[in-house]
Design an enzyme around this catalytic site. Structure first.
Site, PDB file in Angstrom:
ATOM      1  N   ASP A  33       0.899  -1.059  -0.188  1.00 23.88           N
ATOM      2  CA  ASP A  33      -0.127  -0.025  -0.032  1.00 23.88           C
ATOM      3  C   ASP A  33       0.909   0.996  -0.067  1.00 23.88           C
ATOM      4  OD1 ASP A  33      -2.669   1.438   0.298  1.00 23.88           O
ATOM      5  OD2 ASP A  33      -1.851   2.000   2.014  1.00 23.88           O
ATOM      6  N   SER A  34       0.349   2.247  -0.351  1.00 27.05           N
ATOM      7  CA  SER A  34       0.839   3.672  -0.237  1.00 27.05           C
ATOM      8  C   SER A  34       1.288   4.162   1.046  1.00 27.05           C
ATOM      9  CB  SER A  34       0.151   4.719  -0.795  1.00 27.05           C
ATOM     10  OG  SER A  34      -1.025   4.686  -0.230  1.00 27.05           O
ATOM     11  N   CYS A  47      -3.990  -1.509  -2.431  1.00 25.37           N
ATOM     12  CA  CYS A  47      -4.177   0.045  -2.376  1.00 25.37           C
ATOM     13  C   CYS A  47      -5.206   0.260  -3.926  1.00 25.37           C
ATOM     14  CB  CYS A  47      -2.955   0.725  -2.563  1.00 25.37           C
ATOM     15  SG  CYS A  47      -3.137   2.565  -3.000  1.00 25.37           S
ATOM     16  N   GLU A  70      -4.472  10.257   8.045  1.00 26.81           N
ATOM     17  CA  GLU A  70      -3.269  10.303   8.313  1.00 26.81           C
ATOM     18  C   GLU A  70      -2.637  11.142   9.179  1.00 26.81           C
ATOM     19  OE1 GLU A  70      -0.569   9.020   5.546  1.00 26.81           O
ATOM     20  OE2 GLU A  70      -1.631   7.303   5.360  1.00 26.81           O
ATOM     21  N   CYS A  78     -11.383   2.806  -0.743  1.00 29.60           N
ATOM     22  CA  CYS A  78     -10.081   3.358  -0.358  1.00 29.60           C
ATOM     23  C   CYS A  78      -9.659   2.491   0.937  1.00 29.60           C
ATOM     24  CB  CYS A  78      -9.965   4.794  -0.211  1.00 29.60           C
ATOM     25  SG  CYS A  78      -8.282   5.313   0.466  1.00 29.60           S
ATOM     26  N   HIS A  91      -7.761   3.196   3.242  1.00 28.34           N
ATOM     27  CA  HIS A  91      -7.667   3.972   4.527  1.00 28.34           C
ATOM     28  C   HIS A  91      -9.304   4.111   5.137  1.00 28.34           C
ATOM     29  CE1 HIS A  91      -3.725   5.346   3.319  1.00 28.34           C
ATOM     30  NE2 HIS A  91      -3.589   5.866   4.505  1.00 28.34           N
TER      31      HIS A  91
HETATM   32  N1  DGL Z   1      -5.066   3.602   0.659  1.00 29.71           N
HETATM   33  C1  DGL Z   1      -4.976   3.981  -0.748  1.00 29.71           C
HETATM   34  C2  DGL Z   1      -6.054   3.641  -1.456  1.00 29.71           C
HETATM   35  O1  DGL Z   1      -6.826   2.575  -1.307  1.00 29.71           O
HETATM   36  C3  DGL Z   1      -5.062   5.561  -0.713  1.00 29.71           C
HETATM   37  C4  DGL Z   1      -4.152   6.278  -0.024  1.00 29.71           C
HETATM   38  C5  DGL Z   1      -3.250   7.198  -0.851  1.00 29.71           C
HETATM   39  O2  DGL Z   1      -4.108   8.252  -1.392  1.00 29.71           O
HETATM   40  O3  DGL Z   1      -2.203   7.232  -0.839  1.00 29.71           O
HETATM   41  O4  DGL Z   1      -6.630   4.380  -2.597  1.00 29.71           O
END
Ligand code: DGL
Length: 293
Positions: free
Chosen positions: A28-29, A91, A176, A210, A212
């Site tokens: 993931d990012s 991600c 975050e 997403c 997150h």
């Molecule tokens: N967790 C990432 C996703 O599922 C998004 C986070 C980011 O913008 O890096 O898209």
């Protein structure tokens, strides 16, 4: 101790070196993929896992296709060098912007026998089963929504479902930066959900596209009208992976099953550890990874 015992103590480790590990790589990012990894580990606890969060360059959400592809590919190559035959892009942004190019253009040259999978297709395969009205709302980062990947994929499996999408670019920074419980977060979440439901009042299913966003679940479920289902991806991706491994013994047989987990971040590991339990449910101890330039 006689001579023989002494020799055994010395010789045994030499003749029985540690078996090399071939973990499943989860990418993931940053932290978000941990919400998916948690479910994967619960469903498939016996495999070895490497998790990598590219926190030093997160968020990916507003970055260009070229940049997300470049960063994601660099991380995928790192997983391959560690011996991972299979990498899951946990991600949505990386799945939307980098996966297809990696699968079609990069894999054939860098390692044609390894596999990289994303989170969009497994979600699109089942999301239509959640709706009664046939109207679904998708919430994601700007990158995921602009790619139109969800609309295109869902149409293949559920051609009669109407999809409305909305980018929520403030949500990841809110999470975050630790504002996920704040009144300020309420303001933005309310505004975005209202916009989605105004675009299509028949929506009865909202997908958090997403990894997150599950952190905002308590607020989202308080704000959305009762009766609207909120779908997160962890269990969907875990069950799809389990099914994939059953159908692909050529990949499954290359994975090692020591039940171990190692977590890596491209940024400060102590910072990672402080945030990660929110996403993973338990404390973690990350190691810092310096990606080759
Ligand atoms: N967790 C990432 C996703 O599922 C998004 C986070 C980011 O913008 O890096 O898209």
């Amino acid at each position: 101790m006689d001579d023989l015992q002494v020799r055994l103590v010395v010789i045994v480790p030499y003749f029985y070196p540690m078996e090399p590990r071939h973990p499943i790589g989860i990418f993931d990012s940053g932290y978000g993929g941990l919400t998916v990894f948690k479910c994967i580990k619960e469903a498939l606890p016996n495999y070895d896992y490497f998790y990598l969060g590219d926190n030093a360059r997160a968020p990916y959400g507003n970055r260009s296709f070229e940049t997300v592809h470049e960063y994601t590919l660099q991380c995928v190559k790192w997983f391959f060098h560690q011996g991972c035959p299979l990498v899951i892009l946990a991600c949505n942004t990386a799945s939307a912007k980098a996966l297809r190019t990696i699968q079609q253009s990069d894999l054939p040259t860098i390692n044609p026998t390894n596999r990289v999978l994303g989170v969009i297709r497994p979600t699109a395969e089942v999301i239509g089963d959640f709706t009664n009205t046939g109207h679904i709302g998708i919430l994601g980062t700007r990158g995921t929504i602009a790619s139109n990947s969800y609309s295109l994929e869902i149409e293949k499996f559920f051609p009669n479902v109407r999809v409305s999408q909305l980018a929520c670019p403030i949500w990841v920074p809110l999470i975050e930066n630790g504002f996920y419980e704040s009144d300020g977060a309420d303001f933005f979440i309310k505004q975005d959900l209202q916009q989605l439901l105004t675009a299509d009042p028949l929506i009865d299913t909202v997908l958090l596209a997403c990894t997150h966003y599950p952190i905002l679940l308590p607020k989202i479920s308080k704000i959305l009208p009762k009766g609207i289902k909120i779908v997160t991806q962890g269990e969907i991706v875990a069950s799809s992976l389990s099914n994939y491994l059953e159908r692909h013994p050529e990949i499954e047989s290359r994975l090692t099953t020591g039940g171990s987990t190692e977590i890596f971040t491209t940024d400060d590991p102590s910072d990672f550890d402080n945030h990660a339990s929110l996403f993973f449910g338990t404390q973690v101890q990350a190691k810092r990874l310096q990606l080759p330039g």
